[in-house]
Design an enzyme around this catalytic site. Structure first.
Site, PDB file in Angstrom:
ATOM      1  N   GLY A 125      45.217  42.421  55.181  1.00 15.95           N
ATOM      2  CA  GLY A 125      44.657  41.304  54.411  1.00 15.95           C
ATOM      3  C   GLY A 125      43.539  41.712  53.472  1.00 15.95           C
ATOM      4  O   GLY A 125      42.709  40.900  53.085  1.00 15.95           O
ATOM      5  N   LEU A 128      44.903  45.254  49.254  1.00 22.82           N
ATOM      6  CA  LEU A 128      45.285  46.575  48.745  1.00 22.82           C
ATOM      7  C   LEU A 128      46.812  46.701  48.722  1.00 22.82           C
ATOM      8  O   LEU A 128      47.353  47.791  48.747  1.00 22.82           O
ATOM      9  CB  LEU A 128      44.653  47.685  49.590  1.00 22.82           C
ATOM     10  N   SER A 129      47.465  45.546  48.698  1.00 23.10           N
ATOM     11  CA  SER A 129      48.923  45.482  48.505  1.00 23.10           C
ATOM     12  C   SER A 129      49.753  45.961  49.671  1.00 23.10           C
ATOM     13  O   SER A 129      50.758  46.659  49.487  1.00 23.10           O
ATOM     14  CB  SER A 129      49.341  46.295  47.282  1.00 23.10           C
ATOM     15  N   SER A 130      49.378  45.562  50.883  1.00 18.19           N
ATOM     16  CA  SER A 130      50.193  45.987  52.013  1.00 18.19           C
ATOM     17  C   SER A 130      51.602  45.396  51.911  1.00 18.19           C
ATOM     18  O   SER A 130      52.581  46.053  52.291  1.00 18.19           O
ATOM     19  CB  SER A 130      49.536  45.626  53.341  1.00 18.19           C
ATOM     20  N   ASP A 175      51.497  45.582  41.355  1.00 17.88           N
ATOM     21  CA  ASP A 175      51.407  46.240  42.665  1.00 17.88           C
ATOM     22  C   ASP A 175      52.615  47.140  42.928  1.00 17.88           C
ATOM     23  O   ASP A 175      52.479  48.309  43.280  1.00 17.88           O
ATOM     24  CB  ASP A 175      51.279  45.197  43.781  1.00 17.88           C
TER      25      ASP A 175
HETATM   26  C1  GLA Z   1      47.903  40.568  43.030  1.00 23.17           C
HETATM   27  C2  GLA Z   1      49.263  40.491  42.340  1.00 23.17           C
HETATM   28  C3  GLA Z   1      49.285  41.333  41.066  1.00 23.17           C
HETATM   29  C4  GLA Z   1      48.094  41.006  40.170  1.00 23.17           C
HETATM   30  C5  GLA Z   1      46.787  40.995  40.959  1.00 23.17           C
HETATM   31  C6  GLA Z   1      45.627  40.495  40.136  1.00 23.17           C
HETATM   32  O1  GLA Z   1      47.665  41.852  43.492  1.00 23.17           O
HETATM   33  O2  GLA Z   1      50.278  40.935  43.208  1.00 23.17           O
HETATM   34  O3  GLA Z   1      50.500  41.127  40.403  1.00 23.17           O
HETATM   35  O4  GLA Z   1      48.296  39.794  39.488  1.00 23.17           O
HETATM   36  O5  GLA Z   1      46.879  40.193  42.115  1.00 23.17           O
HETATM   37  O6  GLA Z   1      45.365  41.359  39.081  1.00 23.17           O
END
Ligand code: GLA
Length: 394
Positions: A125, A128-130, A175
């Site tokens: 959470g 960092l795009s888990s 991401d």
């Molecule tokens: C999240 C989304 C991305 C981007 C960022 C904000 O990570 O997955 O596509 O929009 O927020 O920059």
């Protein structure tokens, strides 16, 4: 966790003597260019060494069995290759399921079921795009196990489709792109409208990038995210009544100032201002970095945070507290929130000699104001999603 441990766990959990193959997809940070990717603007992310490991083995039947060492209480989640519809009870496994579904629907021949063990060391959470990391690691698992040649850009777009059409978050492409195309010691300047991109070496010499986790979970992030996106789309529609533009990313700051009166709603106007200015800042920041002007880069990071705080309103008390505390520390070149916001992580570029002082001071300030501690990680920029069976065997 070491690979032999993961291997052992795979065999115990799935009750099989086979040796699975190992895959990895990183998480990402974004240096600058926030909430620009769904507005036709630029982003400047980098993949990090934290990420998701997947140990996978195909099966003789159509069964899919998923297990995450991060959610042991949930146990094995089982479904069938012939029914990949979203299912609430499948919890986190909807991410890999969605990826399998869309890759199959794109015409790739996935003929058998699989056992997949996931283990992620991206803080949960933290923004960092888990989730994208799970999607992309699933992509490379399928590529590896079924000997598929999936164009990397296609895989990235399918990952985004999982978020948009399966999970229901209208996120942009940043991401999955950062994770799919990541390169060691490089950030990627991506034009989200044309999908043109270039790698930029990150050579910080006496500095490091520190990731600071506010440890504030990103609650309701999905719905607020979708709301911001809708506000930008409305602002764009208002501007399009007189301007022949495709996205907010088409505008310079000057053009925006000249035409902003067309945006009827004040809040939407602020959101659009951020999208336009942030896009220009990102292009400028990448140039400054190329010229080795780290100070100028840092100033743009700070401006980015201010804009996300004041105009886009996605920061919140925790991120603002940690970032403004960072700005006051000696040896700090710049600091800002990273990712979607609403909690999660910030990043700061900090002089190596000042790291300990930086952490101590931030820890004190944050604890006093927020009541719990932040966490710190030094960011290492690593490669993108791939099979690592051979790397692990060494
Ligand atoms: C999240 C989304 C991305 C981007 C960022 C904000 O990570 O997955 O596509 O929009 O927020 O920059």
């Amino acid at each position: 966790m070491k690979n032999p441990d993961l291997l052992y766990k795979f065999q115990i959990i799935f009750d099989t003597p086979t040796t699975p193959r190992t895959f990895f997809a990183p998480g990402r940070i974004n240096l600058i260019g926030e909430h620009t990717d769904y507005n036709g603007g630029h982003v400047f992310p980098a993949s990090i060494s934290f990420g998701t490991y997947a140990l996978a083995q195909d099966r003789d039947d159509q069964k899919l069995r998923f297990y995450s060492l991060n959610f042991p209480d949930i146990g094995i989640i089982e479904c069938d290759l012939r029914n990949l519809d979203y299912n609430d009870t499948h919890n986190w496994a909807n991410f890999p399921k969605g990826m399998i579904k869309f890759i199959r629907e794109s015409g790739f021949n996935i003929t058998a079921g699989m056992d997949i063990l996931f283990y992620g060391n991206i803080p949960n959470g933290a923004g960092l795009s888990s989730s994208s990391s799970i999607e992309m690691v699933t992509g490379v698992v399928l590529e590896g196990l079924f000997d598929l040649e999936i164009d990397r850009m296609k895989m990235i777009q399918l990952g985004q489709k999982v978020e948009n059409d399966y999970i229901g978050v209208n996120s942009g492409i940043m991401d999955q792109f950062a994770i799919g195309k990541g390169k060691k010691d490089h950030a990627i300047l991506l034009n989200s409208q044309t999908l043109e991109y270039q790698y930029a070496p990150i050579t910080l010499e006496n500095h490091v990038i520190i990731i600071i986790n506010t440890n504030k979970q990103r609650t309701l992030a999905g719905s607020k995210y979708n709301e911001r996106r809708a506000q930008c789309e409305q602002a764009l529609a208002d501007l399009q009544t007189e301007l022949p533009i495709k996205s907010l990313g088409d505008l310079t700051k000057e053009q925006f100032e000249q035409h902003k009166h067309l945006i009827k709603n004040d809040i939407n106007q602020k959101r659009a201002k951020h999208a336009v200015y942030e896009n220009q800042r990102t292009i400028e920041a990448a140039k400054k970095l190329e010229l080795g002007d780290l100070d100028a880069f840092g100033k743009l990071m700070n401006e980015s945070h201010m804009s996300l705080q004041v105009d886009y309103e996605v920061t919140g008390l925790e991120l603002d507290t940690i970032v403004s505390a960072a700005w006051e520390q000696p040896g700090v070149i710049g600091a800002r929130m990273t990712g979607a916001g609403f909690g999660g992580c910030a990043i700061a570029i900090v002089e190596k000699d000042q790291i300990d002082k930086f952490k101590n001071n931030l820890d004190n300030i944050y604890n006093e104001k927020i009541g719990y501690a932040p966490s710190f990680y030094i960011a290492t920029i690593g490669n993108g999603a791939r099979e690592i069976s051979e790397e692990c065997a060494k």
